[in-house]
Design an enzyme around this catalytic site. Structure first.
Site, PDB file in Angstrom:
ATOM      1  N   GLU A 421      -2.701  46.266  36.663  1.00 11.96           N
ATOM      2  CA  GLU A 421      -2.023  47.130  35.748  1.00 11.96           C
ATOM      3  C   GLU A 421      -2.770  48.158  35.385  1.00 11.96           C
ATOM      4  O   GLU A 421      -3.004  48.604  34.133  1.00 11.96           O
ATOM      5  CB  GLU A 421      -1.513  46.252  34.421  1.00 11.96           C
ATOM      6  CG  GLU A 421      -0.377  45.260  34.820  1.00 11.96           C
ATOM      7  CD  GLU A 421      -0.010  44.351  33.564  1.00 11.96           C
ATOM      8  OE1 GLU A 421      -0.426  44.778  32.516  1.00 11.96           O
ATOM      9  OE2 GLU A 421       0.960  43.648  33.734  1.00 11.96           O
ATOM     10  N   GLU A 497       2.797  39.118  39.272  1.00 18.76           N
ATOM     11  CA  GLU A 497       2.856  38.589  37.515  1.00 18.76           C
ATOM     12  C   GLU A 497       4.203  38.557  37.186  1.00 18.76           C
ATOM     13  O   GLU A 497       5.074  39.250  37.412  1.00 18.76           O
ATOM     14  CB  GLU A 497       1.949  39.128  36.853  1.00 18.76           C
ATOM     15  CG  GLU A 497       1.630  38.699  35.533  1.00 18.76           C
ATOM     16  CD  GLU A 497       0.538  39.597  34.703  1.00 18.76           C
ATOM     17  OE1 GLU A 497      -0.625  39.888  35.487  1.00 18.76           O
ATOM     18  OE2 GLU A 497       0.635  39.955  33.788  1.00 18.76           O
TER      19      GLU A 497
END
Length: 826
Positions: A421, A497
């Protein structure tokens, strides 16, 4: 983009525990350097000098996480566990080196130091390493006093607002010393691959760097043996090597293993590789490693293949802390975490979001897990004000290369991740750093793909960042897989994720409804609550069924961790300061397993999808005094074809999995469908009556699984259940003792919150206590703990002598019958 990638089996280092540098050891093997360090928390001017007086400092053994002693306090950031991890800490160790070792090479290795380590030997500065998760080593040879005393000093300076979760503090991983011949194998200089594998034979290719630190040229033999699991030599090869003075030489050996046993997730067969250097007819150096022979392949439109078999990754993200033990590495605690994951059906681990401990990868090799090793949580752009971004530009190459060189020989490692991220995904030039990092990975290892995890897909695709990768990871994007696969037909996609569903073990809130937070500061275990990006596991199950070429998922997370107490305290990546608005919550709710290792209900939901041994689970507990006659939603999770529910012996009907669907509340980004009709949960609405709730699972009409939930009576006694009743007398091994408050018949009392004190005598001591409550601020180092929904955990550590550990538990605030148990050490 990578369409077909074949890769190879590899190795993990076999460690040897030796207590001091002065003891006899086989030259070339590492010895533990963990014992008898001096520690001081705070500034200590001049502590790097050998003459510094550290007599008032505390003596301890590594690994050591200074923050675990607490206290929990609102002065510290709940996002990072509410513990005092930041500040300055010093470690010093005195040791002697025999005079006869003067012509040897002595090296020290730290598996990790949190963080910004500065290291001195005898007052000479060796260097620093900012990144707390990476291992590093130094050559001590030029600075040692042979035959006299030596002092090594390490200063750590973790900063506040440097982590999005609990990082730990200090020399929290193992330290090692090695004494080598001047001609020796370079640390992390060996790369073992299996480029060709068939049923008849496996080609094992070994590349290694041999260092000659002596003044003159040297002629040696490099001998390599591959041994099977029983220690029998399978194949052997000897190669003459001429080494110029003070120069490393890279050599290659190719060996054939006949009829190889392959490493896989079900049968992780491990060979061993024994490498020796022979000089003048004498073995002067050796290195023993383990070898797993396997092939991996990633194929567009199909997925991931292990040994030619299509294999779905049923994965879990794991942070590095070990719950009440903190970040300090423990072999047994690491192994236990993986055992719990294996029993849930997990076959893959993502080391979120940093290089793991060597021990974790050793156990993944041994137990048969696929691993994505992740390097960084940020690049140049900051997520928190004092994060790794401060060091990234100067250190990314060294850290990434060292991570790969250290871990590339593990058969469990099947993928490298260069970031999670990262904020550059939104930048027009976001691909710049991705190209740099991907190039480094491919220079070090061409046998595994490069990946990363994006929480915003289109920007990373539009700026070209995603196209630099071999496997494109998307976080929390189950509704987009079909579109992205259609628009980017050469993509290999990983759900890197998923879910981020939150819950508290044992908590059930009525009615079943979506909420952001609850006055109790707990989260219902009906598993529908999460932050704005989150969704129940059922959504991901459905998306993966519809998109079979997605190679699998990594749930967030496998086990609860310290810090990041979402949905309380703040918003991830949007609240960069302190998360103390809902104090005392200070640990996560995300996982299907709580902080001390007790399964939540969601554990069984995953087990129902990821395992084949017949199982069935029922929730909630059946103690609802005052709700007689009111409707209680009862859920069952099963991998059986049908389930039948009984209340006090009366059937409430059968449900067919996949046919009878359960509406669950769903509301997350881009979801427009209202309730989701889940085929993964079975539901009955049951008017409450105390007694026995039983669910039976059937296959082909035959009973194959059963679970019973009984209404508990008045709390009567404590029950102690060790996970192991025999442990090693090595001063490190652990027994995890489940502590339960039960009634006279032995039924768990789910509302019990007794305060329980522990007495441990004999050849053991209390290592930690906990109960899985994210708002619990009892020190982990205490000798007491409160039961949380009827349970808590006592962790006992062995001493260094064989014998018995006598454990007693008694209630402090309400009367309960005491309990005792005995652990044997050998």
């Amino acid at each position: 983009m990578m369409r077909h990638l074949k890769a190879v089996g590899a190795v993990c280092l076999l460690v040897v525990f030796i207590q001091s540098i002065g003891q006899a050891q086989w030259i070339g093997e590492k010895a533990s350097f963990n014992s008898n360090w001096k520690f001081h928390k705070g500034q200590a001017e001049g502590a790097e000098n050998p003459s510094f007086d550290d007599s008032e400092w505390r003596t301890l053994d590594l690994p050591h996480d200074w923050a675990m002693e607490g206290p929990f306090s609102k002065e510290y950031n709940a996002r990072a566990g509410g513990l005092p991890f930041h500040g300055t800490g010093w470690y010093r160790k005195s040791f002697t080196v025999p005079a006869e070792d003067k012509d040897k090479q002595t090296e020290i290795t730290f598996d990790g130091a949190m963080y910004d380590a500065h290291v001195w030997i005898n007052g000479k500065f060796l260097g620093n390493r900012p990144f707390g998760y990476i291992g590093f080593h130094f050559d001590l040879t030029p600075y040692l006093n042979y035959g006299g005393e030596n002092v090594i000093a390490v200063r750590l300076q973790p900063e506040d607002l440097s982590s999005r979760w609990y990082p730990g503090a200090g020399l929290y991983r193992n330290a090692w010393i090695s004494v080598n011949d001047p001609v020796h194998f370079k640390t992390w200089g060996t790369f073992i691959t299996t480029p060709e594998v068939t049923k008849k034979s496996a080609t094992v290719e070994i590349k290694t760097e041999i260092v000659n630190a002596s003044a003159g040229a040297s002629k040696v033999k490099w001998i390599t043996k591959i041994l099977d699991k029983e220690g029998r030599v399978v194949v052997k090869k000897s190669i003459p090597v001429t080494l110029p003075s003070a120069s490393p030489v890279q050599k290659k050996a190719t060996l054939k293993v006949p009829r190889p046993n392959l490493w896989d997730t079900e049968n992780p067969y491990l060979y061993s590789v024994r490498m020796e250097i022979e000089k003048d007819g004498k073995v002067v150096e050796n290195q023993t490693e383990t070898l797993g022979i396997r092939t991996i392949r990633y194929e567009v439109g199909k997925g991931f293949f292990l040994n030619g078999k299509l294999t779905r990754m049923q994965g879990a993200c794991l942070h590095h802390d070990l719950g009440p033990l903190g970040a300090a590495v423990s072999r047994r605690a690491t192994e236990r975490q993986l055992e719990i994951m294996k029993s849930m059906g997990v076959n893959a681990i993502r080391t979120s979001h940093n290089p793991p401990s060597p021990e974790q990868l050793q156990f993944c090799d041994k137990m048969g897990f696929l691993v994505q090793v992740e390097a960084f949580d940020c690049w140049e752009m900051a997520k928190v004000s004092n994060g790794y971004n401060k060091f990234f530009v100067d250190w990314h190459e060294r850290d990434l290369r060292d991570m790969i060189r250290r871990d590339r020989n593990h058969p469990s490692v099947v993928m490298w991740s260069i970031g999670n991220e990262i904020l550059e995904q939104w930048q027009e030039d976001g691909a710049k750093w991705a190209k740099v990092l991907s190039k480094i990975v491919r220079e070090e290892d061409t046998t595994r793909p490069v990946s990363a995890g994006f929480n915003s897909g289109y920007p990373a695709i539009d700026n070209g960042l995603a196209q630099t990768l071999d496997v494109v990871g998307f976080n929390y994007k189950p509704l987009e897989y079909a579109n992205w696969l259609k628009e980017n037909p050469d993509f290999i996609i990983l759900a890197s994720e998923t879910s981020s569903c939150t819950s508290t073990r044992g908590a059930y809130h009525f009615p079943i409804e979506k909420y952001q937070t609850h006055p109790s500061r707990q989260v219902t275990s009906y598993d529908i609550i999460g932050p704005g990006w989150a969704y129940p596991p059922d959504i991901e199950f459905d998306a993966l069924e519809k998109n079979p070429s997605v190679i699998g998922e990594f749930i967030w997370t496998g086990i609860d961790y310290l810090g990041e107490p979402t949905p309380y305290g703040g918003r991830d990546n949007s609240t960069n300061g302190y998360w103390n608005g809902d104090w005392p919550v200070h640990s996560s709710y995300f996982a299907p397993v709580d902080l001390v290792g007790f399964p939540k209900d969601r554990y069984y939901l995953y087990q129902s999808q990821w395992t084949t041994e017949p199982m069935v689970h029922v929730l909630p507990h059946w103690n609802w005094e005052g709700k007689e006659g009111e409707t209680i939603p009862v859920y069952s999770f099963t991998n059986c074809e049908e389930a039948e529910l009984f209340l006090n012996g009366k059937s409430l009907g059968k449900r067919v999995k996949g046919v009878d669907k359960t509406p669950i509340k769903v509301d997350f980004a881009k979801w427009e469908g209202g309730d989701f009709m889940s085929k993964y949960r079975l539901r009955w609405d049951v008017p409450y009556a105390p007694g026995e709730l039983k669910v039976i699972g059937y296959n082909d009409g035959k009973k194959v699984a059963e679970k019973v939930m009984k209404t508990a009576g008045t709390p009567y006694q404590i029950r102690l259940t060790p996970d192991r009743k025999e442990i090693s007398a090595d001063g490190q091994d652990l027994s995890f003792i489940s502590v339960e408050v039960v009634d006279k018949e032995g039924n768990l009392c789910p509302w019990a919150d007794h305060r329980i004190r522990f007495f441990v005598e004999g050849e053991g001591e209390i290592a930690a206590v906990g109960n899985g409550d994210p708002s619990n601020v009892t020190p982990f180092t205490a000798d007491y703990q409160r039961a949380f929904y009827g349970k808590c955990m006592l962790i006992v550590k062995s001493k260094n002598a064989a014998g018995t550990i006598n454990v007693k538990a008694m209630a402090l605030d309400k009367p309960l019958k005491t309990a005792e148990t005995i652990i044997r050490t050998k």
